[in-house]
Write a protein that holds these residues in place. Structure first.
Motif, PDB file in Angstrom:
ATOM      1  N   PRO A  64       0.799  -1.226   0.000  1.00 28.17           N
ATOM      2  CA  PRO A  64       0.000   0.000   0.000  1.00 28.17           C
ATOM      3  C   PRO A  64       0.830   1.274   0.000  1.00 28.17           C
ATOM      4  N   GLU A  65       2.116   1.169   0.330  1.00 30.57           N
ATOM      5  CA  GLU A  65       2.972   2.353   0.358  1.00 30.57           C
ATOM      6  C   GLU A  65       3.503   2.731  -1.025  1.00 30.57           C
ATOM      7  N   VAL A  66       3.359   1.853  -2.010  1.00 30.13           N
ATOM      8  CA  VAL A  66       3.860   2.119  -3.360  1.00 30.13           C
ATOM      9  C   VAL A  66       2.694   2.569  -4.237  1.00 30.13           C
ATOM     10  N   VAL A  67       2.637   3.857  -4.528  1.00 32.46           N
ATOM     11  CA  VAL A  67       1.544   4.438  -5.305  1.00 32.46           C
ATOM     12  C   VAL A  67       1.760   4.139  -6.793  1.00 32.46           C
ATOM     13  N   THR A  68       0.763   3.491  -7.396  1.00 32.78           N
ATOM     14  CA  THR A  68       0.863   3.105  -8.818  1.00 32.78           C
ATOM     15  C   THR A  68      -0.076   3.909  -9.706  1.00 32.78           C
ATOM     16  N   GLY A  69      -0.908   4.745  -9.107  1.00 35.07           N
ATOM     17  CA  GLY A  69      -1.822   5.602  -9.852  1.00 35.07           C
ATOM     18  C   GLY A  69      -2.710   6.334  -8.871  1.00 35.07           C
ATOM     19  N   TYR A  70      -3.490   7.264  -9.398  1.00 39.23           N
ATOM     20  CA  TYR A  70      -4.443   7.944  -8.520  1.00 39.23           C
ATOM     21  C   TYR A  70      -5.647   8.419  -9.305  1.00 39.23           C
ATOM     22  N   VAL A  71      -6.738   8.573  -8.575  1.00 40.58           N
ATOM     23  CA  VAL A  71      -7.972   9.135  -9.121  1.00 40.58           C
ATOM     24  C   VAL A  71      -8.479  10.138  -8.091  1.00 40.58           C
ATOM     25  N   SER A  72      -8.908  11.288  -8.597  1.00 38.47           N
ATOM     26  CA  SER A  72      -9.441  12.307  -7.696  1.00 38.47           C
ATOM     27  C   SER A  72     -10.781  12.810  -8.205  1.00 38.47           C
ATOM     28  N   LEU A  73     -11.617  13.189  -7.276  1.00 41.77           N
ATOM     29  CA  LEU A  73     -12.862  13.877  -7.574  1.00 41.77           C
ATOM     30  C   LEU A  73     -12.708  15.292  -7.044  1.00 41.77           C
ATOM     31  N   GLU A  74     -13.075  16.251  -7.872  1.00 49.92           N
ATOM     32  CA  GLU A  74     -12.881  17.649  -7.518  1.00 49.92           C
ATOM     33  C   GLU A  74     -14.134  18.448  -7.848  1.00 49.92           C
ATOM     34  N   PRO A  75     -14.264  19.636  -7.245  1.00 53.01           N
ATOM     35  CA  PRO A  75     -15.416  20.475  -7.581  1.00 53.01           C
ATOM     36  C   PRO A  75     -15.476  20.745  -9.093  1.00 53.01           C
ATOM     37  N   PHE A  76     -16.680  20.758  -9.604  1.00 52.41           N
ATOM     38  CA  PHE A  76     -16.937  20.931 -11.032  1.00 52.41           C
ATOM     39  C   PHE A  76     -17.118  22.414 -11.357  1.00 52.41           C
ATOM     40  N   LEU A  77     -16.545  22.851 -12.462  1.00 56.65           N
ATOM     41  CA  LEU A  77     -16.685  24.220 -12.970  1.00 56.65           C
ATOM     42  C   LEU A  77     -16.508  25.286 -11.891  1.00 56.65           C
ATOM     43  N   ASN A  78     -15.306  25.356 -11.385  1.00 55.27           N
ATOM     44  CA  ASN A  78     -14.923  26.398 -10.433  1.00 55.27           C
ATOM     45  C   ASN A  78     -15.626  26.308  -9.084  1.00 55.27           C
ATOM     46  N   GLY A  79     -16.251  25.192  -8.790  1.00 58.21           N
ATOM     47  CA  GLY A  79     -16.824  24.976  -7.472  1.00 58.21           C
ATOM     48  C   GLY A  79     -18.056  25.791  -7.148  1.00 58.21           C
ATOM     49  N   ARG A  80     -18.761  26.270  -8.146  1.00 58.54           N
ATOM     50  CA  ARG A  80     -19.997  26.994  -7.857  1.00 58.54           C
ATOM     51  C   ARG A  80     -21.015  26.020  -7.268  1.00 58.54           C
ATOM     52  N   ARG A  81     -21.699  26.424  -6.223  1.00 59.33           N
ATOM     53  CA  ARG A  81     -22.549  25.539  -5.426  1.00 59.33           C
ATOM     54  C   ARG A  81     -23.621  24.813  -6.226  1.00 59.33           C
ATOM     55  N   GLY A  82     -24.162  25.448  -7.251  1.00 59.40           N
ATOM     56  CA  GLY A  82     -25.194  24.794  -8.044  1.00 59.40           C
ATOM     57  C   GLY A  82     -24.690  23.555  -8.769  1.00 59.40           C
ATOM     58  N   TYR A  83     -23.374  23.446  -8.912  1.00 57.57           N
ATOM     59  CA  TYR A  83     -22.779  22.284  -9.576  1.00 57.57           C
ATOM     60  C   TYR A  83     -22.370  21.187  -8.595  1.00 57.57           C
ATOM     61  N   ASP A  84     -22.725  21.318  -7.334  1.00 59.64           N
ATOM     62  CA  ASP A  84     -22.274  20.360  -6.326  1.00 59.64           C
ATOM     63  C   ASP A  84     -22.691  18.917  -6.600  1.00 59.64           C
ATOM     64  N   VAL A  85     -23.677  18.704  -7.456  1.00 56.47           N
ATOM     65  CA  VAL A  85     -24.118  17.340  -7.756  1.00 56.47           C
ATOM     66  C   VAL A  85     -23.211  16.654  -8.782  1.00 56.47           C
TER      67      VAL A  85
END
Length: 173
Positions: A64-85
């Motif tokens: 588990p200490e050897v990172v082989t890739g990553y995936v992230s979820l981030e706020p959509f379109l500049n994080g405007r609240r209406g896009y939170d879904v």
């Protein structure tokens, strides 16, 4: 090969940055033209929220200490609240682990967890010339939601960007 994943820790940030930097030279997966630094990603990492916008790292079983890739979820379109879904998804793999099933594994895990995070859709952008990534996302149900013609220039070559998304629910009820 079999993969596993876990939430990223601050100690994983150098490996995450190395993996991201590994795609810059081939101009196939990012518009960054110069390598990024760990310092430049500190705020990004600190603002990730395991309960809403997690970063998961892939690893082989027993390491588990050897990172082989990553995936992230981030706020959509500049994080405007209406896009939170909706979340913007980023997926990057260590060069030695591309084409081995890790991308499919990490993408499927993110899709499975997204509804638990309150998401109704996931979206991302992919260069039109990056057929490998487009195939991966299409194989997981992502649909083309739009195409932005010639919006990126990489070493004198104009690139179209394909906007793909996956609805996770059919209604807002």
């Amino acid at each position: 090969m079999t993969y596993q994943h876990r939430l990223a820790t601050r100690e994983d940030l150098p490996a995450i940055v190395d993996i991201y930097n590994s795609v810059i030279p081939d101009r196939s997966a990012t518009c960054d033209l110069e390598p990024i630094t760990v310092d430049s990603r500190e705020v990004w990492f600190a603002e990730s929220d395991p309960e809403r916008y997690p970063i998961w790292v892939g690893h082989e079983p027993g390491a588990p200490e050897v990172v082989t890739g990553y995936v992230s979820l981030e706020p959509f379109l500049n994080g405007r609240r209406g896009y939170d879904v909706t979340a913007d998804l980023a997926l990057y793999l260590h060069p030695e682990h591309r084409g081995s099933g890790q991308g499919a594994y990490l993408l499927s895990r993110a899709i499975a967890r997204a509804p638990e995070l309150g998401l109704r859709a996931i979206a991302t952008t992919i260069f039109a010339s990056n057929e490998r990534s487009l195939r991966l996302f299409r194989s997981h149900g992502f649909q083309e939601w739009g195409r932005l013609p010639a919006v990126a220039e990489l070493d004198g070559r104009l690139e179209d960007v394909v906007f793909v998304g996956l609805p996770l629910t059919t209604g807002l009820g």
